[in-house]
Write a protein that holds these residues in place. Structure first.
Motif, PDB file in Angstrom:
ATOM      1  N   MET A   1      47.074  71.313  93.375  1.00  0.00           N
ATOM      2  CA  MET A   1      47.734  72.601  93.260  1.00  0.00           C
ATOM      3  C   MET A   1      46.723  73.700  93.593  1.00  0.00           C
ATOM      4  O   MET A   1      45.618  73.718  93.073  1.00  0.00           O
ATOM      5  CB  MET A   1      48.268  72.778  91.842  1.00  0.00           C
ATOM      6  CG  MET A   1      49.102  74.003  91.665  1.00  0.00           C
ATOM      7  SD  MET A   1      50.619  73.936  92.566  1.00  0.00           S
ATOM      8  CE  MET A   1      51.769  74.429  91.351  1.00  0.00           C
ATOM      9  N   GLU A   2      47.121  74.604  94.452  1.00  0.00           N
ATOM     10  CA  GLU A   2      46.248  75.696  94.853  1.00  0.00           C
ATOM     11  C   GLU A   2      46.259  76.808  93.805  1.00  0.00           C
ATOM     12  O   GLU A   2      47.279  77.057  93.171  1.00  0.00           O
ATOM     13  CB  GLU A   2      46.708  76.260  96.198  1.00  0.00           C
ATOM     14  CG  GLU A   2      46.557  75.247  97.318  1.00  0.00           C
ATOM     15  CD  GLU A   2      47.208  75.699  98.603  1.00  0.00           C
ATOM     16  OE1 GLU A   2      46.526  75.628  99.633  1.00  0.00           O
ATOM     17  OE2 GLU A   2      48.377  76.102  98.577  1.00  0.00           O
ATOM     18  N   ASP A   3      45.137  77.459  93.651  1.00  0.00           N
ATOM     19  CA  ASP A   3      45.016  78.590  92.738  1.00  0.00           C
ATOM     20  C   ASP A   3      45.374  79.851  93.519  1.00  0.00           C
ATOM     21  O   ASP A   3      44.535  80.431  94.212  1.00  0.00           O
ATOM     22  CB  ASP A   3      43.595  78.658  92.189  1.00  0.00           C
ATOM     23  CG  ASP A   3      43.397  79.754  91.158  1.00  0.00           C
ATOM     24  OD1 ASP A   3      44.234  80.688  91.095  1.00  0.00           O
ATOM     25  OD2 ASP A   3      42.406  79.683  90.426  1.00  0.00           O
ATOM     26  N   LYS A   4      46.631  80.263  93.427  1.00  0.00           N
ATOM     27  CA  LYS A   4      47.122  81.367  94.246  1.00  0.00           C
ATOM     28  C   LYS A   4      46.537  82.713  93.845  1.00  0.00           C
ATOM     29  O   LYS A   4      46.365  83.583  94.696  1.00  0.00           O
ATOM     30  CB  LYS A   4      48.646  81.382  94.254  1.00  0.00           C
ATOM     31  CG  LYS A   4      49.208  80.176  95.003  1.00  0.00           C
ATOM     32  CD  LYS A   4      50.696  80.217  95.164  1.00  0.00           C
ATOM     33  CE  LYS A   4      51.160  79.043  96.007  1.00  0.00           C
ATOM     34  NZ  LYS A   4      52.602  79.049  96.215  1.00  0.00           N
ATOM     35  N   GLN A   5      46.178  82.893  92.583  1.00  0.00           N
ATOM     36  CA  GLN A   5      45.516  84.140  92.204  1.00  0.00           C
ATOM     37  C   GLN A   5      44.123  84.197  92.824  1.00  0.00           C
ATOM     38  O   GLN A   5      43.683  85.240  93.285  1.00  0.00           O
ATOM     39  CB  GLN A   5      45.443  84.315  90.689  1.00  0.00           C
ATOM     40  CG  GLN A   5      44.780  85.630  90.269  1.00  0.00           C
ATOM     41  CD  GLN A   5      45.494  86.861  90.830  1.00  0.00           C
ATOM     42  OE1 GLN A   5      46.689  87.042  90.615  1.00  0.00           O
ATOM     43  NE2 GLN A   5      44.767  87.711  91.557  1.00  0.00           N
ATOM     44  N   LYS A   6      43.441  83.060  92.847  1.00  0.00           N
ATOM     45  CA  LYS A   6      42.112  83.028  93.468  1.00  0.00           C
ATOM     46  C   LYS A   6      42.217  83.357  94.960  1.00  0.00           C
ATOM     47  O   LYS A   6      41.375  84.079  95.499  1.00  0.00           O
ATOM     48  CB  LYS A   6      41.455  81.666  93.283  1.00  0.00           C
ATOM     49  CG  LYS A   6      40.071  81.589  93.858  1.00  0.00           C
ATOM     50  CD  LYS A   6      39.387  80.283  93.574  1.00  0.00           C
ATOM     51  CE  LYS A   6      37.983  80.299  94.155  1.00  0.00           C
ATOM     52  NZ  LYS A   6      37.261  79.066  93.841  1.00  0.00           N
ATOM     53  N   ILE A   7      43.240  82.849  95.616  1.00  0.00           N
ATOM     54  CA  ILE A   7      43.455  83.164  97.028  1.00  0.00           C
ATOM     55  C   ILE A   7      43.649  84.667  97.197  1.00  0.00           C
ATOM     56  O   ILE A   7      43.079  85.288  98.095  1.00  0.00           O
ATOM     57  CB  ILE A   7      44.643  82.366  97.600  1.00  0.00           C
ATOM     58  CG1 ILE A   7      44.289  80.870  97.635  1.00  0.00           C
ATOM     59  CG2 ILE A   7      45.025  82.859  98.989  1.00  0.00           C
ATOM     60  CD1 ILE A   7      45.467  79.953  97.904  1.00  0.00           C
ATOM     61  N   CYS A   8      44.429  85.276  96.308  1.00  0.00           N
ATOM     62  CA  CYS A   8      44.621  86.736  96.355  1.00  0.00           C
ATOM     63  C   CYS A   8      43.303  87.463  96.142  1.00  0.00           C
ATOM     64  O   CYS A   8      43.014  88.448  96.823  1.00  0.00           O
ATOM     65  CB  CYS A   8      45.627  87.174  95.290  1.00  0.00           C
ATOM     66  SG  CYS A   8      47.327  86.716  95.659  1.00  0.00           S
ATOM     67  N   ASP A   9      42.507  86.987  95.185  1.00  0.00           N
ATOM     68  CA  ASP A   9      41.216  87.623  94.903  1.00  0.00           C
ATOM     69  C   ASP A   9      40.285  87.566  96.111  1.00  0.00           C
ATOM     70  O   ASP A   9      39.536  88.513  96.373  1.00  0.00           O
ATOM     71  CB  ASP A   9      40.548  86.957  93.699  1.00  0.00           C
ATOM     72  CG  ASP A   9      41.301  87.166  92.395  1.00  0.00           C
ATOM     73  OD1 ASP A   9      42.153  88.081  92.315  1.00  0.00           O
ATOM     74  OD2 ASP A   9      41.049  86.389  91.445  1.00  0.00           O
ATOM     75  N   LEU A  10      40.321  86.466  96.841  1.00  0.00           N
ATOM     76  CA  LEU A  10      39.477  86.315  98.022  1.00  0.00           C
ATOM     77  C   LEU A  10      40.042  87.071  99.228  1.00  0.00           C
ATOM     78  O   LEU A  10      39.278  87.542 100.086  1.00  0.00           O
ATOM     79  CB  LEU A  10      39.313  84.829  98.361  1.00  0.00           C
ATOM     80  CG  LEU A  10      38.556  83.997  97.318  1.00  0.00           C
ATOM     81  CD1 LEU A  10      38.697  82.514  97.608  1.00  0.00           C
ATOM     82  CD2 LEU A  10      37.099  84.407  97.257  1.00  0.00           C
ATOM     83  N   LEU A  11      41.357  87.203  99.292  1.00  0.00           N
ATOM     84  CA  LEU A  11      41.996  87.924 100.387  1.00  0.00           C
ATOM     85  C   LEU A  11      41.781  89.433 100.287  1.00  0.00           C
ATOM     86  O   LEU A  11      41.645  90.117 101.315  1.00  0.00           O
ATOM     87  CB  LEU A  11      43.500  87.609 100.394  1.00  0.00           C
ATOM     88  CG  LEU A  11      44.365  88.300 101.445  1.00  0.00           C
ATOM     89  CD1 LEU A  11      43.890  87.959 102.861  1.00  0.00           C
ATOM     90  CD2 LEU A  11      45.827  87.916 101.244  1.00  0.00           C
ATOM     91  N   SER A  54      52.490  77.426 100.835  1.00  0.00           N
ATOM     92  CA  SER A  54      51.139  76.876 100.712  1.00  0.00           C
ATOM     93  C   SER A  54      50.188  78.070 100.667  1.00  0.00           C
ATOM     94  O   SER A  54      50.605  79.216 100.858  1.00  0.00           O
ATOM     95  CB  SER A  54      50.824  76.000 101.924  1.00  0.00           C
ATOM     96  OG  SER A  54      50.754  76.807 103.091  1.00  0.00           O
ATOM     97  N   GLY A  55      48.924  77.809 100.464  1.00  0.00           N
ATOM     98  CA  GLY A  55      47.949  78.894 100.419  1.00  0.00           C
ATOM     99  C   GLY A  55      47.885  79.675 101.717  1.00  0.00           C
ATOM    100  O   GLY A  55      47.880  80.906 101.719  1.00  0.00           O
ATOM    101  N   THR A  56      47.864  78.971 102.846  1.00  0.00           N
ATOM    102  CA  THR A  56      47.788  79.668 104.131  1.00  0.00           C
ATOM    103  C   THR A  56      49.078  80.405 104.445  1.00  0.00           C
ATOM    104  O   THR A  56      49.042  81.515 104.990  1.00  0.00           O
ATOM    105  CB  THR A  56      47.433  78.706 105.283  1.00  0.00           C
ATOM    106  OG1 THR A  56      48.343  77.604 105.268  1.00  0.00           O
ATOM    107  CG2 THR A  56      46.008  78.191 105.151  1.00  0.00           C
ATOM    108  N   ALA A  57      50.211  79.833 104.093  1.00  0.00           N
ATOM    109  CA  ALA A  57      51.493  80.518 104.303  1.00  0.00           C
ATOM    110  C   ALA A  57      51.567  81.758 103.419  1.00  0.00           C
ATOM    111  O   ALA A  57      52.110  82.787 103.830  1.00  0.00           O
ATOM    112  CB  ALA A  57      52.660  79.584 104.006  1.00  0.00           C
ATOM    113  N   MET A  58      51.009  81.667 102.218  1.00  0.00           N
ATOM    114  CA  MET A  58      51.009  82.815 101.317  1.00  0.00           C
ATOM    115  C   MET A  58      50.213  83.974 101.924  1.00  0.00           C
ATOM    116  O   MET A  58      50.650  85.125 101.867  1.00  0.00           O
ATOM    117  CB  MET A  58      50.417  82.432  99.954  1.00  0.00           C
ATOM    118  CG  MET A  58      50.491  83.556  98.940  1.00  0.00           C
ATOM    119  SD  MET A  58      49.806  83.106  97.352  1.00  0.00           S
ATOM    120  CE  MET A  58      48.096  83.455  97.635  1.00  0.00           C
ATOM    121  N   ILE A  59      49.066  83.677 102.504  1.00  0.00           N
ATOM    122  CA  ILE A  59      48.249  84.717 103.138  1.00  0.00           C
ATOM    123  C   ILE A  59      49.047  85.415 104.237  1.00  0.00           C
ATOM    124  O   ILE A  59      49.085  86.642 104.302  1.00  0.00           O
ATOM    125  CB  ILE A  59      46.934  84.122 103.693  1.00  0.00           C
ATOM    126  CG1 ILE A  59      46.040  83.676 102.536  1.00  0.00           C
ATOM    127  CG2 ILE A  59      46.213  85.125 104.594  1.00  0.00           C
ATOM    128  CD1 ILE A  59      44.862  82.815 102.965  1.00  0.00           C
TER     129      ILE A  59
END
Length: 67
Positions: A1-11, A54-59
């Motif tokens: 499971m991807e950490d979507k908040q972490k992805i947001c923090d990095l984006l 997915s993480g990339t689709a979310m971005i």
């Protein structure tokens, strides 16, 4: 499971480095509703629906839906 908040923090810093979205100050992921809320310097907020992403689709969805 991807950490979507972490992805947001990095984006966030990547978006802040751009001309078009340099005024974004916060990206917050809501797992219950599967949305990302972008807060801008002037207090305005936009949401992006990231349900089933997915993480990339979310971005991609965040960038497309908040610009």
């Amino acid at each position: 499971m991807e950490d979507k908040q972490k992805i947001c923090d990095l984006l966030l810093p990547a978006l802040q480095a751009t001309r078009g979205l340099s005024d974004v100050v916060k990206l917050e992921y809501d797992g219950a509703q599967e949305i990302v809320t972008a807060t801008f310097e002037n207090g305005y907020q936009k949401t992006a629906n990231v349900a089933m992403d997915s993480g990339t689709a979310m971005i991609r969805d965040v960038i497309y839906q908040i610009r």
